[in-house]
Design a protein around this motif. Structure first.
Motif, PDB file in Angstrom:
ATOM      1  N   ASP A  56       0.855  -1.187   0.000  1.00 13.34           N
ATOM      2  CA  ASP A  56       0.000   0.000   0.000  1.00 13.34           C
ATOM      3  C   ASP A  56       0.891   1.237   0.000  1.00 13.34           C
ATOM      4  N   PRO A  57       0.999   1.947  -1.144  1.00 15.38           N
ATOM      5  CA  PRO A  57       1.862   3.132  -1.212  1.00 15.38           C
ATOM      6  C   PRO A  57       1.398   4.295  -0.346  1.00 15.38           C
ATOM      7  N   CYS A  58       0.153   4.220   0.175  1.00 12.31           N
ATOM      8  CA  CYS A  58      -0.384   5.284   1.036  1.00 12.31           C
ATOM      9  C   CYS A  58      -0.371   6.638   0.318  1.00 12.31           C
ATOM     10  N   GLY A  59      -0.570   6.626  -0.991  1.00 16.80           N
ATOM     11  CA  GLY A  59      -0.630   7.864  -1.761  1.00 16.80           C
ATOM     12  C   GLY A  59       0.717   8.463  -2.109  1.00 16.80           C
ATOM     13  N   GLU A  60       1.809   7.799  -1.751  1.00 20.53           N
ATOM     14  CA  GLU A  60       3.141   8.351  -1.998  1.00 20.53           C
ATOM     15  C   GLU A  60       3.658   7.967  -3.392  1.00 20.53           C
ATOM     16  N   VAL A  61       4.613   8.738  -3.872  1.00 25.51           N
ATOM     17  CA  VAL A  61       5.341   8.374  -5.087  1.00 25.51           C
ATOM     18  C   VAL A  61       6.337   7.280  -4.720  1.00 25.51           C
ATOM     19  N   VAL A  62       6.376   6.225  -5.526  1.00 26.36           N
ATOM     20  CA  VAL A  62       7.201   5.067  -5.174  1.00 26.36           C
ATOM     21  C   VAL A  62       8.070   4.640  -6.351  1.00 26.36           C
ATOM     22  N   ALA A  63       9.080   3.862  -6.027  1.00 27.08           N
ATOM     23  CA  ALA A  63       9.908   3.190  -7.029  1.00 27.08           C
ATOM     24  C   ALA A  63       9.890   1.704  -6.713  1.00 27.08           C
ATOM     25  N   LEU A  64       9.702   0.889  -7.735  1.00 29.70           N
ATOM     26  CA  LEU A  64       9.704  -0.556  -7.587  1.00 29.70           C
ATOM     27  C   LEU A  64      10.773  -1.116  -8.524  1.00 29.70           C
ATOM     28  N   VAL A  65      11.766  -1.761  -7.947  1.00 32.15           N
ATOM     29  CA  VAL A  65      12.867  -2.325  -8.723  1.00 32.15           C
ATOM     30  C   VAL A  65      12.752  -3.846  -8.670  1.00 32.15           C
ATOM     31  N   TYR A  66      12.471  -4.445  -9.822  1.00 28.62           N
ATOM     32  CA  TYR A  66      12.343  -5.900  -9.914  1.00 28.62           C
ATOM     33  C   TYR A  66      13.635  -6.480 -10.488  1.00 28.62           C
ATOM     34  N   LEU A  67      14.165  -7.497  -9.829  1.00 29.11           N
ATOM     35  CA  LEU A  67      15.401  -8.148 -10.253  1.00 29.11           C
ATOM     36  C   LEU A  67      15.087  -9.568 -10.699  1.00 29.11           C
ATOM     37  N   GLU A  68      15.497  -9.921 -11.899  1.00 26.81           N
ATOM     38  CA  GLU A  68      15.322 -11.302 -12.308  1.00 26.81           C
ATOM     39  C   GLU A  68      16.061 -12.208 -11.326  1.00 26.81           C
ATOM     40  N   PRO A  69      15.477 -13.347 -10.941  1.00 26.79           N
ATOM     41  CA  PRO A  69      16.092 -14.171  -9.902  1.00 26.79           C
ATOM     42  C   PRO A  69      17.461 -14.732 -10.263  1.00 26.79           C
ATOM     43  N   ASP A  70      17.827 -14.704 -11.549  1.00 22.82           N
ATOM     44  CA  ASP A  70      19.161 -15.162 -11.923  1.00 22.82           C
ATOM     45  C   ASP A  70      20.173 -14.024 -11.995  1.00 22.82           C
ATOM     46  N   SER A  71      19.738 -12.780 -11.777  1.00 24.66           N
ATOM     47  CA  SER A  71      20.660 -11.652 -11.847  1.00 24.66           C
ATOM     48  C   SER A  71      21.687 -11.741 -10.718  1.00 24.66           C
ATOM     49  N   GLU A 116      22.633  -9.453  -8.673  1.00 21.43           N
ATOM     50  CA  GLU A 116      22.154  -8.808  -7.454  1.00 21.43           C
ATOM     51  C   GLU A 116      21.169  -9.695  -6.700  1.00 21.43           C
ATOM     52  N   ALA A 117      20.242 -10.320  -7.431  1.00 20.79           N
ATOM     53  CA  ALA A 117      19.266 -11.186  -6.765  1.00 20.79           C
ATOM     54  C   ALA A 117      19.950 -12.377  -6.106  1.00 20.79           C
ATOM     55  N   ARG A 118      20.920 -12.952  -6.792  1.00 22.06           N
ATOM     56  CA  ARG A 118      21.602 -14.109  -6.223  1.00 22.06           C
ATOM     57  C   ARG A 118      22.445 -13.709  -5.010  1.00 22.06           C
ATOM     58  N   SER A 119      22.914 -12.470  -4.986  1.00 20.76           N
ATOM     59  CA  SER A 119      23.690 -12.011  -3.834  1.00 20.76           C
ATOM     60  C   SER A 119      22.811 -11.763  -2.617  1.00 20.76           C
ATOM     61  N   LEU A 120      21.485 -11.728  -2.812  1.00 16.45           N
ATOM     62  CA  LEU A 120      20.551 -11.529  -1.706  1.00 16.45           C
ATOM     63  C   LEU A 120      19.961 -12.841  -1.186  1.00 16.45           C
TER      64      LEU A 120
END
Length: 249
Positions: free
Chosen positions: A68-83, A85-89
């Motif tokens: 729920d963004p609660c009316g705020e401006v947001v950024a959503l960064v999706y990482l492919e699971p093989d990337s 960065e994703a594997r480092s998480l």
């Protein structure tokens, strides 16, 4: 604050949506996501009765949640699971139950924040201790992703048995390998890749019916069902307000 336009940037193994969106329903997708409130705090619901308000969060692939963004401006960064960065998480997600709150490192200015987001510069966006070296992706799964990510007219979409054959494994063994390497099932990732292809089609035509065909969906109703299942929102509520769609080489 100045009005921002809603934008979508799609790279080979990552995507960025910036702007205003409605609150989602419960959903999960085959991609880890970094959620950031650019103008204030948002609410995140997950698990049995868990809800927190925060400025940033990481949610692992396959974790059911409500945003729920609660009316705020947001950024959503999706990482492919093989990337990378994703594997480092992967390790910290496993230790922390798939959701990490207030993960963003301080950034001096909004312009610097926007630059980091558009460059997908996670080391600058996140506290450095979150990123750990991950193992390389199994080459058999890497080959299967090449097929899954191509539009149908470029490369016929293979059934599970066909992908398993390319990997020289049985269908059940390949499905097990795929889940172990990617953190999500082959079926879930297939839907995710189709939705991504459909959104990439918006760079050519803003019509959602054309996007559905670009993603190899049977029709716009099928696309709408899968999009709602993936993001907890209708495609028209998110994609029609877009003012810019950028495809990275």
């Amino acid at each position: 604050m100045p009005q921002r336009t809603n934008t979508l940037t799609l790279g080979a193994d990552r995507a960025l949506y910036m702007g205003e969106i409605p609150a989602t329903g419960w959903h999960c997708h085959a991609s880890p996501v970094l959620l950031m409130g650019l103008s204030g705090r948002f609410a995140l619901h997950w698990g049995p009765g868990r809800v927190e308000t925060c400025h940033s969060a990481l949610v692992d692939a396959g974790v059911e949640h409500l945003f729920d963004p609660c009316g705020e401006v947001v950024a959503l960064v999706y990482l492919e699971p093989d990337s990378l960065e994703a594997r480092s998480l992967r390790n910290i997600f496993q230790r922390q139950g798939g959701v990490l709150l207030d993960v963003a490192a301080p950034v001096r200015t909004r312009a610097a924040m926007d630059a980091c987001l558009h460059a997908f510069d996670l080391p600058s966006l996140l506290h450095c201790h979150l990123l750990e070296a991950g193992p390389p992706l199994d080459p058999r799964v890497a080959r299967s992703l090449q097929f899954l990510r191509r539009p149908q007219e470029e490369q016929g979409r293979l059934a599970r048995a066909g992908l398993a054959s390319v990997a020289q494994l049985s269908a059940s063994r390949f499905n097990h390998l795929f889940r172990a390497e990617m953190g999500v099932s082959l079926r879930s990732y297939r839907v995710w890749s189709q939705v991504r292809l459909a959104m990439a089609g918006l760079a050519v035509s803003p019509r959602l019916t054309d996007a559905a065909l670009h993603g190899d969906f049977a029709d716009s109703a099928h696309f709408s069902r899968m999009f709602r299942q993936t993001f907890g929102m209708t495609p028209s509520s998110v994609l029609k307000p877009l003012r810019q769609v950028t495809l990275l080489g």
